[in-house]
Design a protein around this motif. Structure first.
Motif, PDB file in Angstrom:
ATOM      1  N   SER A 159      35.824  38.649  47.453  1.00 42.06           N
ATOM      2  CA  SER A 159      35.634  39.585  46.346  1.00 42.06           C
ATOM      3  C   SER A 159      34.511  39.083  45.455  1.00 42.06           C
ATOM      4  N   ARG A 188      38.350  48.819  45.419  1.00 46.70           N
ATOM      5  CA  ARG A 188      39.700  49.385  45.564  1.00 46.70           C
ATOM      6  C   ARG A 188      40.253  49.982  44.267  1.00 46.70           C
ATOM      7  N   TYR A 229      41.052  40.746  38.914  1.00 45.26           N
ATOM      8  CA  TYR A 229      40.162  39.885  39.709  1.00 45.26           C
ATOM      9  C   TYR A 229      39.362  38.932  38.819  1.00 45.26           C
ATOM     10  N   CYS A 257      45.760  43.026  52.491  1.00 45.41           N
ATOM     11  CA  CYS A 257      46.748  42.798  53.546  1.00 45.41           C
ATOM     12  C   CYS A 257      48.176  43.050  53.064  1.00 45.41           C
ATOM     13  N   TYR A 258      48.550  42.439  51.929  1.00 45.60           N
ATOM     14  CA  TYR A 258      49.903  42.688  51.401  1.00 45.60           C
ATOM     15  C   TYR A 258      50.078  44.169  51.069  1.00 45.60           C
ATOM     16  N   SER A 283      53.162  35.512  53.426  1.00 43.51           N
ATOM     17  CA  SER A 283      51.968  35.557  54.280  1.00 43.51           C
ATOM     18  C   SER A 283      51.717  34.230  54.959  1.00 43.51           C
ATOM     19  N   GLY A 284      51.107  34.319  56.156  1.00 41.91           N
ATOM     20  CA  GLY A 284      50.582  33.129  56.817  1.00 41.91           C
ATOM     21  C   GLY A 284      49.334  32.640  56.094  1.00 41.91           C
ATOM     22  N   GLY A 340      45.634  34.134  55.582  1.00 45.51           N
ATOM     23  CA  GLY A 340      45.420  35.118  54.516  1.00 45.51           C
ATOM     24  C   GLY A 340      44.583  34.570  53.375  1.00 45.51           C
ATOM     25  N   ALA A 341      44.556  33.255  53.248  1.00 47.16           N
ATOM     26  CA  ALA A 341      43.809  32.646  52.143  1.00 47.16           C
ATOM     27  C   ALA A 341      42.362  32.336  52.532  1.00 47.16           C
ATOM     28  N   TYR A 368      53.565  31.972  44.899  1.00 44.78           N
ATOM     29  CA  TYR A 368      52.311  31.786  44.161  1.00 44.78           C
ATOM     30  C   TYR A 368      51.893  33.049  43.416  1.00 44.78           C
ATOM     31  N   ARG A 369      51.055  32.864  42.413  1.00 44.40           N
ATOM     32  CA  ARG A 369      50.528  33.944  41.553  1.00 44.40           C
ATOM     33  C   ARG A 369      51.627  34.898  41.062  1.00 44.40           C
ATOM     34  N   HIS A 404      49.513  38.786  40.972  1.00 44.12           N
ATOM     35  CA  HIS A 404      48.739  38.973  42.199  1.00 44.12           C
ATOM     36  C   HIS A 404      47.850  40.219  42.106  1.00 44.12           C
ATOM     37  N   GLN A 405      46.626  40.090  42.657  1.00 42.00           N
ATOM     38  CA  GLN A 405      45.636  41.176  42.537  1.00 42.00           C
ATOM     39  C   GLN A 405      46.009  42.438  43.323  1.00 42.00           C
ATOM     40  N   HIS A 406      47.021  42.340  44.195  1.00 40.56           N
ATOM     41  CA  HIS A 406      47.426  43.551  44.922  1.00 40.56           C
ATOM     42  C   HIS A 406      48.426  44.402  44.140  1.00 40.56           C
ATOM     43  N   LEU A 424      53.696  31.745  50.439  1.00 37.00           N
ATOM     44  CA  LEU A 424      52.899  31.209  51.538  1.00 37.00           C
ATOM     45  C   LEU A 424      53.837  30.609  52.583  1.00 37.00           C
TER      46      LEU A 424
END
Ligand SMILES: NC(=O)C1=CN([C@@H]2O[C@H](COP(=O)(O)OP(=O)(O)OC[C@H]3O[C@@H](n4cnc5c(N)ncnc54)[C@H](OP(=O)(O)O)[C@@H]3O)[C@@H](O)[C@H]2O)C=CC1
Ligand SMILES: CC(=O)N[C@@H](CCC(=O)OP(=O)(O)O)C(=O)O
Length: 345
Positions: free
Chosen positions: A77, A102, A113, A149-150, A178-179, A182-183, A203-204, A208-210, A234
């Protein structure tokens, strides 16, 4: 179609290359790097040796624009929001896999972000590429904003409930995992092997940005949707996302009715596979594929529905969905270049 990829040295970029290399309607015209110009790709990725003889090139907008129909941005991003603009101005179609196009509401990108957004006139041209739910608009997109992804796993799982008003709009909880791929490819203290192996971390939390991306799309389906609770973890695996989601039903339901609703909603969707009663998907069953598998449970005791949605984050969560969107944009069968079974075991 001639395509260029910016960011092929990243996890999503190299997956995109794997898919486009076998795509019958694509010629990979060029691949571009900001840090490894003039390096043959196989020097960086030995697994492509003898099969892909491409050289990483500098990002020369004029040169790319002259030769290509589409430019894919598999960059972090903050890059496409500037680098994609001259392509858009020249009428070249772009597919951005980052979060840069998005969020349509002013102020949201800065807030989530922590960066300046692309000019709103460009963001407003962007079409959100949730393939199964936005086909009509994707067909004509010049600026295609590929979902996170999420967000993909969560939205595909929740859509039927919101579109058909099944659950209370203020009852949505999403618990997602997530695996590590993803990072992205750059290791951090969070993703470093001894920190993630045999571990699970949240985390976050609530940041989270999603979150705004999911809320934005849910609101398009149902304007009464309240802010969601969304948490991300994670997992010590390479690929895969599992989103487990909860909502309270408005009136008494049955598991049969709910499963039928999901089957009807996704009857024409090759990549969304609804599980039968009592079967819940695991991340392994979609590994390396563009599938999203969804399991549904209903608890009469609590009046809650539980949805389990799994995807491969690098595929349906990124490169796979981008190719699916490319297919839709060019009027191709959406399975083109994606029609293969998941890898198992
Ligand atoms: N990983 C995943 O599962 C998912 C990722 N995404 C999104 O997709 C995008 C790519 O992710 P991912 O592949 O994981 O990230 P990586 O960090 O693995 O790769 C990103 C690539 O971007 C390139 N890059 C970095 N800076 C610049 C720049 N200034 N100009 C041009 N290229 C640059 C780098 O290549 P080089 O140094 O060669 O230029 C790098 O290889 C991100 O926006 C991510 O959020 C979305 C959904 C899922
Ligand atoms: C495990 C992990 O770190 N996953 C990433 C998801 C990548 C993604 O989709 O982020 P964009 O919105 O930037 O495209 C994350 O949580 O940020």
């Amino acid at each position: 179609m001639n395509v260029a990829i910016i960011g092929p040295t990243g996890y999503v970029g190299i997956e995109l290359l794997r898919l486009l290399y076998k795509h019958p309607h694509v010629n990979i015209h060029s691949i571009h790097s900001s840090s490894k110009v003039d390096t043959p790709l196989h020097e960086y990725f030995p697994h492509v040796h003898g099969m892909l003889s491409l050289q990483l090139e500098e990002i020369d907008v004029e040169k790319i624009a002259k030769a290509c129909d589409v430019v894919f941005f598999a960059t972090p991003s903050g890059i496409a929001k500037e680098l994609a603009l001259p392509f858009i101005d020249k009428g070249i179609r772009i597919i951005d896999l980052s979060g840069d196009f998005r969020l349509q509401e002013e102020g949201m990108y800065e807030q989530w972000y922590k960066n300046q957004p692309a000019p709103m006139s460009y963001v407003q041209q962007a079409v959100y590429g949730l393939s199964e739910w936005n086909k009509e608009n994707i067909r004509d997109a010049n600026v295609l904003s590929n979902p996170g992804c999420y967000a993909t796993a969560a939205l595909l799982g929740l859509a039927p409930l919101l579109v058909h008003g099944v659950i209370e709009e203020d009852s949505i909880v999403i618990d997602a995992k997530s695996g590590v791929s993803g990072a992205g490819k750059s290791p951090t203290m969070m993703t470093h092997f001894p920190e993630t192996n045999e571990n699970i971390k949240i985390y976050r939390m609530n940041e989270h940005q999603h979150i705004p991306e999911i809320e934005q799309q849910l609101a398009k389906w149902n304007k009464n949707v309240a802010p969601i609770t969304f948490s991300t973890h994670l997992l010590p695996v390479t690929r895969g996302i599992m989103a487990t989601m909860y909502g309270k039903v408005k009136k008494e339901e049955s598991i049969e009715r709910l499963i039928n609703l999901y089957k009807e909603c996704y009857q024409d969707c090759s990549f969304v596979r609804i599980q039968e009663k009592g079967i819940y998907p695991s991340i392994k069953q979609v590994y390396g594929s563009n599938c999203c598998d969804i399991g549904i449970a209903y608890d009469e005791r609590t009046s809650r529905v539980t949805i389990v949605s799994v995807i491969d984050n690098v595929m349906k969560g990124a490169a796979g969905q981008a190719v699916q969107n490319f297919n839709i944009m060019y009027g191709l069968d959406e399975r083109t270049g994606l029609d293969f079974l998941p890898i198992f075991p």
